[in-house]
Structures are given as C-alpha cells and as structure tokens.
Design a protein around this motif. Structure first.
Motif, PDB file in Angstrom:
ATOM      1  N   ASP A 117       0.826  -1.210   0.000  1.00 45.08           N
ATOM      2  CA  ASP A 117       0.000   0.000   0.000  1.00 45.08           C
ATOM      3  C   ASP A 117       0.861   1.261   0.000  1.00 45.08           C
ATOM      4  O   ASP A 117       0.529   2.258  -0.650  1.00 45.08           O
ATOM      5  CB  ASP A 117      -0.929   0.009   1.219  1.00 45.08           C
ATOM      6  CG  ASP A 117      -2.030  -1.038   1.122  1.00 45.08           C
ATOM      7  OD1 ASP A 117      -2.254  -1.554   0.012  1.00 45.08           O
ATOM      8  OD2 ASP A 117      -2.640  -1.351   2.165  1.00 45.08           O
ATOM      9  N   LEU A 118       1.967   1.232   0.752  1.00 46.50           N
ATOM     10  CA  LEU A 118       2.851   2.397   0.823  1.00 46.50           C
ATOM     11  C   LEU A 118       3.465   2.693  -0.542  1.00 46.50           C
ATOM     12  O   LEU A 118       3.498   3.846  -0.980  1.00 46.50           O
ATOM     13  CB  LEU A 118       3.948   2.158   1.864  1.00 46.50           C
ATOM     14  CG  LEU A 118       5.025   3.248   1.975  1.00 46.50           C
ATOM     15  CD1 LEU A 118       4.395   4.582   2.350  1.00 46.50           C
ATOM     16  CD2 LEU A 118       6.094   2.851   2.987  1.00 46.50           C
TER      17      LEU A 118
ATOM     18  N   VAL B 292       7.627   2.595  -7.614  1.00 45.41           N
ATOM     19  CA  VAL B 292       9.056   2.780  -7.373  1.00 45.41           C
ATOM     20  C   VAL B 292       9.824   2.214  -8.559  1.00 45.41           C
ATOM     21  O   VAL B 292       9.436   1.194  -9.138  1.00 45.41           O
ATOM     22  CB  VAL B 292       9.474   2.083  -6.055  1.00 45.41           C
ATOM     23  CG1 VAL B 292       9.222   0.581  -6.105  1.00 45.41           C
ATOM     24  CG2 VAL B 292      10.922   2.368  -5.706  1.00 45.41           C
ATOM     25  N   THR B 293      10.905   2.886  -8.945  1.00 42.67           N
ATOM     26  CA  THR B 293      11.702   2.475 -10.099  1.00 42.67           C
ATOM     27  C   THR B 293      12.966   1.752  -9.630  1.00 42.67           C
ATOM     28  O   THR B 293      13.740   2.306  -8.852  1.00 42.67           O
ATOM     29  CB  THR B 293      12.086   3.683 -10.961  1.00 42.67           C
ATOM     30  OG1 THR B 293      10.883   4.338 -11.407  1.00 42.67           O
ATOM     31  CG2 THR B 293      12.906   3.256 -12.166  1.00 42.67           C
ATOM     32  N   VAL B 294      13.152   0.532 -10.093  1.00 44.55           N
ATOM     33  CA  VAL B 294      14.275  -0.306  -9.670  1.00 44.55           C
ATOM     34  C   VAL B 294      14.904  -0.955 -10.897  1.00 44.55           C
ATOM     35  O   VAL B 294      14.204  -1.334 -11.843  1.00 44.55           O
ATOM     36  CB  VAL B 294      13.813  -1.413  -8.689  1.00 44.55           C
ATOM     37  CG1 VAL B 294      14.979  -2.296  -8.274  1.00 44.55           C
ATOM     38  CG2 VAL B 294      13.161  -0.804  -7.462  1.00 44.55           C
ATOM     39  N   THR B 295      16.235  -1.083 -10.863  1.00 44.50           N
ATOM     40  CA  THR B 295      16.967  -1.768 -11.933  1.00 44.50           C
ATOM     41  C   THR B 295      17.459  -3.115 -11.417  1.00 44.50           C
ATOM     42  O   THR B 295      18.099  -3.196 -10.364  1.00 44.50           O
ATOM     43  CB  THR B 295      18.167  -0.933 -12.402  1.00 44.50           C
ATOM     44  OG1 THR B 295      17.695   0.318 -12.910  1.00 44.50           O
ATOM     45  CG2 THR B 295      18.941  -1.662 -13.493  1.00 44.50           C
TER      46      THR B 295
ATOM     47  N   GLU C  79       4.207  -5.625  -7.124  1.00 39.32           N
ATOM     48  CA  GLU C  79       5.457  -6.014  -7.778  1.00 39.32           C
ATOM     49  C   GLU C  79       6.661  -5.709  -6.893  1.00 39.32           C
ATOM     50  O   GLU C  79       7.607  -6.512  -6.817  1.00 39.32           O
ATOM     51  CB  GLU C  79       5.578  -5.288  -9.121  1.00 39.32           C
ATOM     52  CG  GLU C  79       4.548  -5.734 -10.151  1.00 39.32           C
ATOM     53  CD  GLU C  79       4.463  -4.784 -11.334  1.00 39.32           C
ATOM     54  OE1 GLU C  79       4.092  -5.245 -12.424  1.00 39.32           O
ATOM     55  OE2 GLU C  79       4.766  -3.585 -11.156  1.00 39.32           O
ATOM     56  N   ALA C  80       6.647  -4.562  -6.217  1.00 48.12           N
ATOM     57  CA  ALA C  80       7.757  -4.214  -5.325  1.00 48.12           C
ATOM     58  C   ALA C  80       7.850  -5.208  -4.175  1.00 48.12           C
ATOM     59  O   ALA C  80       8.952  -5.595  -3.756  1.00 48.12           O
ATOM     60  CB  ALA C  80       7.578  -2.796  -4.788  1.00 48.12           C
TER      61      ALA C  80
ATOM     62  N   LEU D 165      13.238   3.451  -2.841  1.00 49.79           N
ATOM     63  CA  LEU D 165      12.132   4.042  -2.095  1.00 49.79           C
ATOM     64  C   LEU D 165      12.521   5.402  -1.509  1.00 49.79           C
ATOM     65  O   LEU D 165      11.722   6.349  -1.528  1.00 49.79           O
ATOM     66  CB  LEU D 165      11.698   3.103  -0.964  1.00 49.79           C
ATOM     67  CG  LEU D 165      10.711   2.008  -1.341  1.00 49.79           C
ATOM     68  CD1 LEU D 165      10.505   1.058  -0.169  1.00 49.79           C
ATOM     69  CD2 LEU D 165       9.372   2.609  -1.768  1.00 49.79           C
ATOM     70  N   LEU D 166      13.742   5.504  -0.984  1.00 53.69           N
ATOM     71  CA  LEU D 166      14.204   6.789  -0.466  1.00 53.69           C
ATOM     72  C   LEU D 166      14.230   7.840  -1.562  1.00 53.69           C
ATOM     73  O   LEU D 166      13.846   8.995  -1.351  1.00 53.69           O
ATOM     74  CB  LEU D 166      15.597   6.637   0.152  1.00 53.69           C
ATOM     75  CG  LEU D 166      15.678   5.841   1.456  1.00 53.69           C
ATOM     76  CD1 LEU D 166      17.126   5.635   1.870  1.00 53.69           C
ATOM     77  CD2 LEU D 166      14.911   6.540   2.567  1.00 53.69           C
TER      78      LEU D 166
END
Length: 357
Positions: A205-206, A213-216, A241-242, A271-272
C-alpha cells in the motif's frame, strides 16, 4: 411643498440607499468572515480527525518493559552546547526494522503470505543513524543465519526456551517483536533504541501511495512463489510487484537469501529516492494517503507509537538523502554442518557491530 416633499423624499431615498449598500456590504463581509471561520474550523476538524485516524493506526509493543535491564547499555550522549528553542532530535540511534511475513489475513495471503496463521520476520535490517543524523548504515541480517536464540518473555507469561544454532527468523515466530529484539541484541551486542515492523499489505500500500518505485535488476526474475516475472533492466513497479521483488528468492541463482538481500537493499535506496522526489507537502490528499498507508500496518515500540514521535524522527532525518545511506549485509560464511544455512563471520561481523555502538 412639492419641492420640499421632493427633497424630503429624495433625501430619504438617498439615505436609505446608502444604508442599504452599507448593510449589504456588512452582511457580505460578515458572510465571508463566517465562511472563512467555518472553513478554518472544518480544516481544523479534518486535521484533528486525520491526526486521530493516523495515530490510531499505529500498534505498539512495550519492548523496554518486557526486557527490563538485561540489555546492552545505551550509548552516552553529550548534550548540545546551545540547544535551540525547539530542537530537532539528534544523537546516534539504532532501529530494528522487520518486514513481517504475515500468514494471516486475506490481503496478506493474496500477496503471497501463505494459508496458515502466524508470522515470520521475512526481512530484518538494523538501521544505524549517526549522531548528526546526516548519514545512515542499513545492515541486513540474513534470515537463514544460525544464531544462539536467547530465552524470551512471552506476553501471556512464561518464556521461550533458549536454543543454539536456531534459524534467526524463528525468534519472531516464537516470541514476536520482543524476542526479535532480544535475539538481535544478543547477536550484535548493540542496543536497539527502537523497533519498527511493517507487514506485507502495508508495504504494498505504501509503494502504491507513493506512485510506485523504479528499480533496476541485473538478472531476469522468474518466481511463481513471489508472483514476480521481470526481465533484467529498469522497471517501474507497483506495490504488489515491489513486494514480490523484496520477497523473491527462488527466481534468483541458487535460491540465495543473500541475492535477495541485494535486491532488498536496492529497493530501500529506490524508495528513499521516490520519497525525496514526491512533493507531498503540496498535495495534502496524497500526503494523507501515504501517511495512512505507512501507519496502517505499522507496529512500533512504545517510544515511536504516536504520530508526533514518528514525525519528530522524520524531521531529524530532513538532511538525509539516498546517497547518504550505506547498505551492507552482516558478514557471514556457510555453516560447516549445513550448506543451506550461514553463520556470522566472527571477526568481520564483530567489527561491523562495534562501528554501530
């Protein structure tokens, strides 16, 4: 007489007109004032309701009362030479952050929590904030680490049994947050000043409230257990997905918990960065949504169980960016008697924990 009557009528009409204008303007100003006061009262009521709602979201456990004095000593802090009128909290701080693999609840089960009741500490990180709150070190503890689990008090009375070579995450499963904290303190020799736990659904939910959030990722991920299928590369992930990325293990080479921790650390940094890039102060509705998600599935110690205390902690981290956060994993080696488990590397782990005291 006609002229006089006309003057009289004219004067009377003119005076009545001016009085009508003044009266109308006065009523308009008074109505605007009442509307403004009403809006302010409504805003205050809404703010009060929001504060009450968010404050009520937070669950807490009295770790200090449960563990008493049988704990590592708190570090000695030196007060500031000239404290300000409303000082922001400072001083070094160690926080045990757990992501709970909750087994109960429909939403958690849909997110991969399982069908049984109970919970495990699926993710464990010791977050160390330096004395100036300008840098932070996040130390991940592999859940497959074999540790000496101490005897822990239970809320219902009695205590758990001490055990040697026990899986680290069994501490939470057997004795909840109190036993998780006591086990980490026994393992590290470092006093945990605070405890924060967020469960599966709360984390998802957060992330959604923040807009994703974008992650590689460096490798393909194909994991049915965590419901995640990604090609190597950069992806913008929603909450589900996160969460799958944080949990994935069997989709990685060898099903390694250490490889999963690397992904979790990337996710923390991402996330930061997302929080820093999201201007929540200009969007009160979004701010409330994020705050509601953050507090809705949160369990803390009693030192952080109010919105005011959490806000104070957040204010003290105002100058902290993702680049100021160092992520490491507790040094471990394969357990000689079980290659599927790890044990702390005595010298390197001791040096790491000493740096956080």
């Amino acid at each position: 007489m006609g002229h006089s009557g006309g003057d009289s009528n004219g004067t009377g009409t003119g005076g009545g007109g001016r009085m009508a204008v003044r009266g109308g303007r006065s009523r308009g100003i008074r109505a605007a004032g009442l509307a403004l006061v009403g809006a302010l009262l409504l805003g205050a009521a809404a703010a009060g309701w929001a504060y009450w709602q968010l404050n009520g979201n937070i669950k807490s456990v009295d770790i200090d009362a449960a563990l008493g004095d049988d704990r590592p000593a708190r570090p000695v802090t030196v007060p500031a030479a000239s404290p300000s009128a409303s000082p922001v909290p400072a001083g070094a701080l160690n926080i045990l952050v757990l992501g709970s693999d909750s087994r109960g609840g429909e939403e958690n089960r849909e997110l991969g929590g399982g069908d049984s009741e109970g919970a495990r500490s699926d993710t464990a990180m010791v977050v160390h904030l330096d004395a100036g709150r300008t840098t932070a070190t996040v130390v991940s503890i592999p859940r497959d680490t074999l540790v000496d689990r101490p005897s822990c008090p239970l809320p219902s009375g009695g205590s758990t049994r001490a055990a040697s070579n026990a899986m680290f995450n069994t501490a939470y499963a057997l004795g909840g947050p109190v036993c998780a904290v006591k086990t980490v303190e026994a393992l590290t020799g470092v006093r945990m000043d605070h405890y924060v736990e967020i469960d599966f659904s709360g984390f998802a939910d957060l992330v959604d409230a923040l807009g994703g959030v974008t992650v590689t990722t460096d490798v393909d991920i194909d994991d049915d257990k965590s419901h995640l299928h990604l090609d190597a590369g950069t992806h913008h992930l929603d909450g589900t997905e996160a969460l799958g990325l944080a949990r994935t293990r069997y989709g990685l080479a060898g099903g390694s918990d250490l490889a999963r921790i690397e992904l979790q650390q990337k996710l923390v940094k991402a996330l930061l960065e997302q929080i820093s890039a999201t201007d929540l102060l200009t969007d009160p509705a979004r701010l409330y949504q994020v705050a509601d998600a953050a507090t809705g599935s949160l369990t803390t110690d009693t030192g952080l169980d109010s919105l005011g205390e959490l806000t104070g902690l957040a204010r003290s981290l105002g100058g902290l960016s993702a680049d100021d956060v160092r992520t490491v994993t507790m040094p471990v080696v394969p357990a000689p008697w079980d290659t599927n488990r790890v044990v702390p590397h005595q010298l390197d782990a001791a040096d790491l924990w000493e740096s956080l005291r």
